[in-house]
Design an enzyme around this catalytic site. Structure first.
Site, PDB file in Angstrom:
ATOM      1  N   HIS A 114       9.997  -2.907   3.559  1.00  0.00           N
ATOM      2  CA  HIS A 114       9.800  -4.091   2.695  1.00  0.00           C
ATOM      3  C   HIS A 114       9.244  -5.270   3.510  1.00  0.00           C
ATOM      4  O   HIS A 114       9.857  -6.343   3.548  1.00  0.00           O
ATOM      5  CB  HIS A 114      11.118  -4.481   2.005  1.00  0.00           C
ATOM      6  CG  HIS A 114      10.875  -5.163   0.681  1.00  0.00           C
ATOM      7  ND1 HIS A 114      11.570  -4.851  -0.456  1.00  0.00           N
ATOM      8  CD2 HIS A 114       9.991  -6.139   0.320  1.00  0.00           C
ATOM      9  CE1 HIS A 114      11.132  -5.614  -1.459  1.00  0.00           C
ATOM     10  NE2 HIS A 114      10.181  -6.393  -1.006  1.00  0.00           N
ATOM     11  N   ASP A 126       6.485   0.760   0.848  1.00  0.00           N
ATOM     12  CA  ASP A 126       7.095  -0.391   1.526  1.00  0.00           C
ATOM     13  C   ASP A 126       8.430  -0.716   0.864  1.00  0.00           C
ATOM     14  O   ASP A 126       9.142  -1.613   1.316  1.00  0.00           O
ATOM     15  CB  ASP A 126       6.137  -1.592   1.423  1.00  0.00           C
ATOM     16  CG  ASP A 126       6.617  -2.811   2.191  1.00  0.00           C
ATOM     17  OD1 ASP A 126       7.006  -2.640   3.374  1.00  0.00           O
ATOM     18  OD2 ASP A 126       6.627  -3.920   1.634  1.00  0.00           O
ATOM     19  N   ARG A 183       8.184  -2.266  -6.150  1.00  0.00           N
ATOM     20  CA  ARG A 183       9.642  -2.109  -6.161  1.00  0.00           C
ATOM     21  C   ARG A 183       9.968  -0.614  -6.167  1.00  0.00           C
ATOM     22  O   ARG A 183       9.318   0.170  -6.877  1.00  0.00           O
ATOM     23  CB  ARG A 183      10.273  -2.750  -7.400  1.00  0.00           C
ATOM     24  CG  ARG A 183      10.386  -4.271  -7.350  1.00  0.00           C
ATOM     25  CD  ARG A 183      11.373  -4.772  -6.300  1.00  0.00           C
ATOM     26  NE  ARG A 183      11.460  -6.223  -6.252  1.00  0.00           N
ATOM     27  CZ  ARG A 183      10.731  -7.018  -5.476  1.00  0.00           C
ATOM     28  NH1 ARG A 183       9.834  -6.505  -4.655  1.00  0.00           N
ATOM     29  NH2 ARG A 183      10.915  -8.334  -5.496  1.00  0.00           N
TER      30      ARG A 183
HETATM   31  P1  NAI Z   1       2.283 -10.599 -11.388  1.00  0.00           P
HETATM   32  O1  NAI Z   1       3.275 -11.018 -12.419  1.00  0.00           O
HETATM   33  O2  NAI Z   1       1.187 -11.544 -11.021  1.00  0.00           O
HETATM   34  O3  NAI Z   1       1.602  -9.214 -11.816  1.00  0.00           O
HETATM   35  C1  NAI Z   1       2.295  -8.133 -12.355  1.00  0.00           C
HETATM   36  C2  NAI Z   1       1.386  -7.481 -13.381  1.00  0.00           C
HETATM   37  O4  NAI Z   1       2.016  -6.273 -13.819  1.00  0.00           O
HETATM   38  C3  NAI Z   1       1.138  -8.347 -14.611  1.00  0.00           C
HETATM   39  O5  NAI Z   1      -0.261  -8.485 -14.822  1.00  0.00           O
HETATM   40  C4  NAI Z   1       1.802  -7.560 -15.740  1.00  0.00           C
HETATM   41  O6  NAI Z   1       1.122  -7.678 -16.983  1.00  0.00           O
HETATM   42  C5  NAI Z   1       1.723  -6.148 -15.194  1.00  0.00           C
HETATM   43  N1  NAI Z   1       2.611  -5.205 -15.857  1.00  0.00           N
HETATM   44  C6  NAI Z   1       3.758  -5.445 -16.538  1.00  0.00           C
HETATM   45  N2  NAI Z   1       4.238  -4.281 -17.038  1.00  0.00           N
HETATM   46  C7  NAI Z   1       3.382  -3.303 -16.673  1.00  0.00           C
HETATM   47  C8  NAI Z   1       3.322  -1.899 -16.906  1.00  0.00           C
HETATM   48  N3  NAI Z   1       4.249  -1.283 -17.643  1.00  0.00           N
HETATM   49  N4  NAI Z   1       2.302  -1.210 -16.376  1.00  0.00           N
HETATM   50  C9  NAI Z   1       1.343  -1.835 -15.645  1.00  0.00           C
HETATM   51  N5  NAI Z   1       1.334  -3.168 -15.403  1.00  0.00           N
HETATM   52  C10 NAI Z   1       2.346  -3.881 -15.905  1.00  0.00           C
HETATM   53  O7  NAI Z   1       3.137 -10.203 -10.099  1.00  0.00           O
HETATM   54  P2  NAI Z   1       2.625 -10.058  -8.593  1.00  0.00           P
HETATM   55  O8  NAI Z   1       2.791 -11.348  -7.874  1.00  0.00           O
HETATM   56  O9  NAI Z   1       1.309  -9.404  -8.595  1.00  0.00           O
HETATM   57  O10 NAI Z   1       3.747  -9.072  -7.994  1.00  0.00           O
HETATM   58  C11 NAI Z   1       3.850  -7.732  -8.429  1.00  0.00           C
HETATM   59  C12 NAI Z   1       5.122  -7.128  -7.883  1.00  0.00           C
HETATM   60  O11 NAI Z   1       5.002  -6.997  -6.462  1.00  0.00           O
HETATM   61  C13 NAI Z   1       6.383  -7.987  -8.072  1.00  0.00           C
HETATM   62  O12 NAI Z   1       6.980  -7.722  -9.324  1.00  0.00           O
HETATM   63  C14 NAI Z   1       7.268  -7.549  -6.940  1.00  0.00           C
HETATM   64  O13 NAI Z   1       8.114  -6.539  -7.414  1.00  0.00           O
HETATM   65  C15 NAI Z   1       6.305  -6.956  -5.912  1.00  0.00           C
HETATM   66  N6  NAI Z   1       6.298  -7.687  -4.642  1.00  0.00           N
HETATM   67  C16 NAI Z   1       6.512  -6.984  -3.470  1.00  0.00           C
HETATM   68  C17 NAI Z   1       6.514  -7.628  -2.248  1.00  0.00           C
HETATM   69  C18 NAI Z   1       6.720  -6.907  -0.955  1.00  0.00           C
HETATM   70  O14 NAI Z   1       7.054  -7.543   0.053  1.00  0.00           O
HETATM   71  N7  NAI Z   1       6.535  -5.596  -0.891  1.00  0.00           N
HETATM   72  C19 NAI Z   1       6.334  -9.095  -2.178  1.00  0.00           C
HETATM   73  C20 NAI Z   1       6.042  -9.717  -3.455  1.00  0.00           C
HETATM   74  C21 NAI Z   1       6.054  -9.028  -4.633  1.00  0.00           C
END
Ligand code: NAI
Length: 334
Positions: free
Chosen positions: A298, A261, A237
């Site tokens: 994105h 992205d 993000r």
């Molecule tokens: P997820 O929930 O599986 O993983 C996120 C991880 O970040 C968790 O393990 C969590 O403990 C950790 N986390 C929380 N606070 C943190 C901090 N302060 N420092 C380090 N790690 C921390 O989520 P997932 O599916 O891996 O997605 C991650 C992010 O990717 C989403 O929140 C979304 O913003 C982004 N995303 C981007 C896309 C794109 O098209 N560019 C598409 C899908 C998701």
């Protein structure tokens, strides 16, 4: 059940329509598609609908949620994983059902991160143009062998883990920082403190959600800790990164490469054709002038497989709402 789909692109129409026809023909779901994003100025379009379906840059703050509720809308279906654009507490107070797509294809985003890393590292974006102009000089295209380099993954959840697996497969050493370290990551890389990750990694890739704690996680101080010449990759993000600080780090030559992205002010730019317009965002335009910066709009999620999964899960969430059954993808403050 009538649903207003906001920020609807042709691919949303296609895959929602196909999925609905395949999986839910008996559920009597009706969709109306609006190209515009959902915010205070467009919320009136949701009049007469039971649900709205929104995407990453739709603005579901408390005033918009109150307006939706007043119009009779009772469900918000996010066709994305992140929900930083929703005031979840306000939705709860109003009794609105909010659901998301927590996982669809983590590999799709991880592979896009890889594409960005590979492109910037070997400058294939510049080589492509050069060769088409008949310039076969290699000067300025020198890359680094990724094998043996250190990659730092911030957020080792689903996408971070998929990225870690890919980078390990390339022969990189993988470091990870996550406040909730996972055993799955421990099998691939070493869990370290954020400070250690920043100081040791040649490539820092962000995969944590945007929350008040992670807003501008990459700022003047964290950039200063990074290795001179390191690469920063953000497919998570835009708000994770202070873009002003990044521009300064690029200008001072401390930051070697930037691949993004996502961008903090992307809602005014992304998912639109502005090729004939004057872009007012000077910070974004400054980014565009660096040869060592690569921006995509994105598109990390944008694969056939991910779109099919997003639509299938979104319609499943709608069916749960319509049938009044427990929905495992519901977003709550708990
Ligand atoms: P997820 O929930 O599986 O993983 C996120 C991880 O970040 C968790 O393990 C969590 O403990 C950790 N986390 C929380 N606070 C943190 C901090 N302060 N420092 C380090 N790690 C921390 O989520 P997932 O599916 O891996 O997605 C991650 C992010 O990717 C989403 O929140 C979304 O913003 C982004 N995303 C981007 C896309 C794109 O098209 N560019 C598409 C899908 C998701």
């Amino acid at each position: 059940m009538k649903t207003a789909v906001f920020s609807a692109r042709p691919y949303d129409r296609r895959y929602l329509g196909e999925t609905n026809a395949r999986d839910h023909s008996r559920d009597d779901f009706e969709f109306a598609y609006f190209d515009v994003g959902l915010d205070a100025s467009t919320v009136g379009l949701a009049s007469g609908f039971d649900a709205v379906c929104a995407f990453v840059n739709d603005r579901l703050d408390a005033p918009v949620l109150r307006a939706l509720h007043a119009l009779g809308v009772r469900a918000v279906l996010l066709r994305c994983a992140g929900f930083n654009n929703v005031d979840v507490a306000a939705a709860e107070q109003l009794g609105l059902f909010v659901a998301r797509v927590p996982a669809y294809s983590p590999e799709a985003v991880a592979e896009h991160a890889l594409a960005l890393i590979m492109t910037l590292n070997r400058q294939t974006h510049r080589a492509y143009n050069r060769v088409r102009e008949g310039n076969f000089m290699l000067d300025g295209l020198l890359g680094r062998t990724l094998h043996g380099r250190t990659v730092g993954i911030v957020g080792t959840g689903k996408i971070g883990l998929a990225t870690a697996r890919i980078m390990k497969g390339l022969g990189c050493a993988v470091l990870g920082f996550d406040p909730y370290p996972s055993p799955a990551f421990a099998e691939i890389g070493e869990a370290v403190a954020l400070d250690e990750l920043l100081t040791c990694a040649d490539i820092v890739s962000l995969h944590c959600p945007l929350t008040p704690e992670t807003h501008h996680l990459i700022n003047e101080e964290s950039l200063a800790r990074m290795k001179p010449g390191a690469m920063l990759v953000n497919t998570s993000r835009g708000g994770l990164v202070n873009t002003d600080a990044v521009v300064r780090a690029l200008k001072s030559r401390h930051l070697g490469h930037l691949a993004i992205d996502v961008y903090e002010q992307e809602s005014a730019l992304f998912f639109q054709d502005l090729s004939g317009e004057i872009i007012d965002d000077d910070l974004f335009q400054r980014l565009m002038t660096f040869p060592n910066v690569l921006v995509t709009g994105h598109q990390g999620f944008f694969t056939v497989e991910a779109l099919q999964e997003i639509c299938s899960i979104t319609l499943g969430n709608l069916a749960d709402f319509a049938n009044g059954v427990e929905c495992s993808n519901r977003v709550t403050t708990a």
